[in-house]
Scaffold this motif. Structure first.
Motif, PDB file in Angstrom:
ATOM      1  N   THR A  66      65.667 -27.746 -82.311  1.00 38.75           N
ATOM      2  CA  THR A  66      65.351 -28.142 -81.035  1.00 38.75           C
ATOM      3  C   THR A  66      66.146 -29.706 -81.024  1.00 38.75           C
ATOM      4  OG1 THR A  66      63.477 -26.945 -80.453  1.00 38.75           O
ATOM      5  CG2 THR A  66      63.901 -28.946 -78.984  1.00 38.75           C
ATOM      6  N   ALA A  67      65.473 -30.447 -82.099  1.00 38.50           N
ATOM      7  CA  ALA A  67      66.335 -31.863 -82.004  1.00 38.50           C
ATOM      8  C   ALA A  67      67.548 -31.738 -82.170  1.00 38.50           C
ATOM      9  CB  ALA A  67      65.477 -32.600 -83.217  1.00 38.50           C
ATOM     10  N   LEU A  68      68.218 -31.145 -83.197  1.00 37.11           N
ATOM     11  CA  LEU A  68      69.642 -31.251 -83.164  1.00 37.11           C
ATOM     12  C   LEU A  68      70.212 -30.576 -82.185  1.00 37.11           C
ATOM     13  CD1 LEU A  68      69.493 -29.779 -86.964  1.00 37.11           C
ATOM     14  CD2 LEU A  68      69.987 -31.930 -86.246  1.00 37.11           C
ATOM     15  N   GLU A  69      69.945 -29.742 -81.440  1.00 36.48           N
ATOM     16  CA  GLU A  69      70.563 -29.079 -80.146  1.00 36.48           C
ATOM     17  C   GLU A  69      70.709 -30.450 -79.154  1.00 36.48           C
ATOM     18  OE1 GLU A  69      68.489 -25.678 -79.270  1.00 36.48           O
ATOM     19  OE2 GLU A  69      69.980 -24.185 -80.490  1.00 36.48           O
ATOM     20  N   PRO A 129      72.282 -40.542 -82.392  1.00 37.87           N
ATOM     21  CA  PRO A 129      71.865 -40.619 -83.643  1.00 37.87           C
ATOM     22  C   PRO A 129      70.411 -40.532 -84.002  1.00 37.87           C
ATOM     23  CG  PRO A 129      73.452 -42.302 -83.004  1.00 37.87           C
ATOM     24  CD  PRO A 129      72.843 -41.482 -81.867  1.00 37.87           C
ATOM     25  N   LEU A 130      69.399 -40.756 -83.107  1.00 33.97           N
ATOM     26  CA  LEU A 130      67.986 -40.802 -83.197  1.00 33.97           C
ATOM     27  C   LEU A 130      67.502 -39.311 -83.132  1.00 33.97           C
ATOM     28  CD1 LEU A 130      66.617 -43.800 -80.976  1.00 33.97           C
ATOM     29  CD2 LEU A 130      66.709 -43.565 -83.443  1.00 33.97           C
ATOM     30  N   TRP A 131      68.248 -38.422 -82.341  1.00 33.12           N
ATOM     31  CA  TRP A 131      67.917 -37.231 -82.259  1.00 33.12           C
ATOM     32  C   TRP A 131      68.473 -36.291 -83.555  1.00 33.12           C
ATOM     33  CZ3 TRP A 131      64.193 -34.993 -79.554  1.00 33.12           C
ATOM     34  CH2 TRP A 131      64.120 -35.494 -78.208  1.00 33.12           C
ATOM     35  N   LEU A 132      69.681 -36.960 -83.848  1.00 32.41           N
ATOM     36  CA  LEU A 132      70.081 -36.332 -85.170  1.00 32.41           C
ATOM     37  C   LEU A 132      69.219 -36.659 -86.508  1.00 32.41           C
ATOM     38  CD1 LEU A 132      72.379 -34.878 -87.019  1.00 32.41           C
ATOM     39  CD2 LEU A 132      73.395 -37.009 -87.254  1.00 32.41           C
TER      40      LEU A 132
END
Length: 554
Positions: free
Chosen positions: A419-422, A399-402
């Motif tokens: 990059t973060a979403l991947e 969830p933090l990366w999302l």
């Protein structure tokens, strides 16, 4: 006529006039009090409304509607004394609502009047609405009254499908309260199918009871895991500090039961019954943090933000749930428009040496609410650093990366956002929200359309009834030229969320592309009702000029 007689007649007439005026004043007083109570209710001043209705109720004891208003206002305000007075007035005329006997039961348990508690439980069973709770109620009352084996009473109860999950929880809690440690811990561990937050609450409560019984090692073993709440509770026990939130008395146990019922009742929206139940839960156990947190959530949900904040003040600083209370407090301040106050409090917390990744996540959320996307992304990045250093579980990381990806994407930094979403997707390949976000973000930029469609198709398989995901899928079909399938899918999305602006704009664009221009304009007008300012300008241009590359939806 003598002067004396004349004077006496004047005095008598004056006295009669005063008496008549006094009667009119006394008659007007309840009406005035009622009007003031209604005004207070309209202005959301629940305490004043409840007090006003109670005053009028004394003057009109047979007015059932008035007594019910007094009862509901007092329950929402958390005024136990006034609620009890109104409940008794209603009960005397057979008008007590289904939650009323639970309020009277809370009073009996507080007084340790176990005979009355038993009578009220029999009544609850007879009235049927909350009959599924009766086995658990009787078991906790038996514990309080030292009347036999409460676990045996629970096991002997006739099965009720509605009460099965409640019984399973409370069987474990009763065993622990009775000192049956090994059996209780085993029963509690068997409840791993419960939602994580609920399981955490039960483990902390059980550990608090074990620590109180000087079984420190067993308590620590029960708190194993990376959840920050478990870690905070573990740290307190390891330091020899008292851990609140025990469930060892009849009041504790019944309070916990009622909290869960209230939450189950309010899955869709806050109701007067749900609010009454959480208030009753606080009456059973005034130290139950879960009851105050649930009260605050529900009160804020109906706009009673001051009462919601007051409820959070009941969660003590040494409670493992104090961080949860603080995060909720900040959200409520933002809802009240006190964003600067909320931000100052959040910055203060993240400035502490013991700040957790949840503190930084809360700060990121606040920045997001304020539209400060870059700072939000930075806060989520710091949260990720702390979470990864603490070896937080995957369920905390993705969830933090999302969130970071979303903040970067909305802030205009698409390369970093992607990059973060991947990374979120790599950690949670079966999370529909991640699949849909990454897929739709690529559709908006008209890149990797085939891969984006595959991501969204997977999201749709996981959540086929989600209108937002269905809209994304329909839009993917549209952008890739499959107009019949796009229209069928977008129409299905619109049926699920008829007033959603993006769905209606997409559907309008698809209609226009196949020549159904009348229907296209109808859909665009529907989109205009809820569209934001920037989107509204684009939709108005479409209504004036028709669809073009300049006016196409994103």
């Amino acid at each position: 006529m003598s002067p004396l007689k004349l004077a006496g007649g004047c005095v008598l007439a004056a006295l009669l006039a005063v008496s008549a005026e006094g009667a009119r004043i006394r008659e007007a007083e309840p009406t005035t009090a009622y009007v003031r109570a209604r005004v207070a209710e309209a202005g959301a001043d629940l305490h004043k409304a409840a007090t006003g209705y109670a005053a009028v109720m004394e003057a009109s004891p047979d007015d059932m509607a008035l007594a019910m208003r007094a009862y509901r206002q007092a329950m929402m305000a958390g005024d136990r004394k006034l609620a009890t007075r109104a409940a008794k007035a209603l009960d005397a005329r057979n008008g007590l609502p289904p939650d009323g006997p639970l309020l009277l039961l809370a009073n009996a348990v507080q007084k340790k009047d176990w005979r009355t508690a038993g009578v009220l439980t029999d009544r609850i069973e007879k009235e049927r609405v909350f009959a599924f709770l009766v086995p658990v109620l009787r078991a906790w009352i038996a514990l309080g009254a030292h009347d036999g084996d409460p676990v045996a009473k629970l096991d002997a109860a006739a099965p009720d499908p509605l009460g099965t999950s409640y019984i399973a929880e409370h069987r474990a809690l009763l065993m622990l309260a009775e000192g049956q440690t090994e059996q209780g811990v085993a029963a509690l561990r068997a409840l791993s199918v419960q939602p994580p937050a609920r399981n955490t609450r039960l483990r902390i409560a059980a550990a608090a009871g074990l620590a109180k019984a000087r079984q420190k090692e067993r308590a620590l073993a029960l708190l194993e895991g990376d959840d920050p709440l478990l870690a905070a509770a573990r740290a307190r026990i390891a330091a020899g500090d008292r851990l609140p939130s025990t469930i060892v008395t009849a009041g504790d146990g019944i309070s916990e039961l009622i909290v869960r019922v209230a939450i189950d009742v309010n899955r869709e929206r806050v109701t007067p019954l749900g609010l009454a139940l959480v208030r009753i839960a606080t009456f059973f156990a005034p130290a139950n943090a879960s009851a105050w947190l649930a009260s605050s959530e529900m009160l804020s949900g109906v706009g009673q933000n001051e009462l919601a904040l007051a409820a959070l003040d009941k969660v003590t600083a040494d409670d493992p749930f104090s961080d949860v209370a603080q995060a909720l407090r900040l959200k409520i301040l933002v809802r009240q428009g006190q964003t600067e106050t909320a931000l100052a409090e959040s910055l203060k917390r993240t400035g502490r040496t013991d700040a957790t990744f949840r503190d930084w996540t809360t700060l990121g959320d606040l920045y997001g609410d304020l539209g400060r996307r870059s700072e939000a992304a930075g806060a989520y990045g710091r949260a990720l650093e702390l979470a990864e250093a603490a070896r937080a579980p995957t369920d905390d990381l993705w969830p933090l990366w999302l969130l970071r990806g979303g903040a970067l994407e909305q802030g205009g930094d698409w390369p970093q956002a992607r990059t973060a979403l991947e990374k979120a997707l790599a950690l949670a390949p079966d999370q529909a929200v991640v699949l849909n976000y990454l897929g739709y973000a690529q559709l908006e930029r008209r890149e990797n359309l085939e891969d984006a469609q595959k991501l969204i198709e997977r999201a749709s398989q996981l959540r086929p009834d989600d209108p937002s995901i269905t809209d994304s899928l329909g839009w993917a079909y549209y952008l890739r030229g499959n107009l019949p399938k796009a229209i069928e899918t977008l129409e299905r999305a619109a049926q699920g969320e008829p007033g959603e602006a993006t769905i209606n704009e997409h559907l309008g664009d698809a209609y226009w592309a196949v020549g159904r221009k009348y229907e296209a304009r109808y859909a665009w007008r529907a989109a205009l009702v809820q569209a934001g300012e920037r989107d509204a300008a684009r939709i108005r241009n479409k209504l004036d000029e028709g669809l073009s590359g300049r006016t196409a939806a994103r």
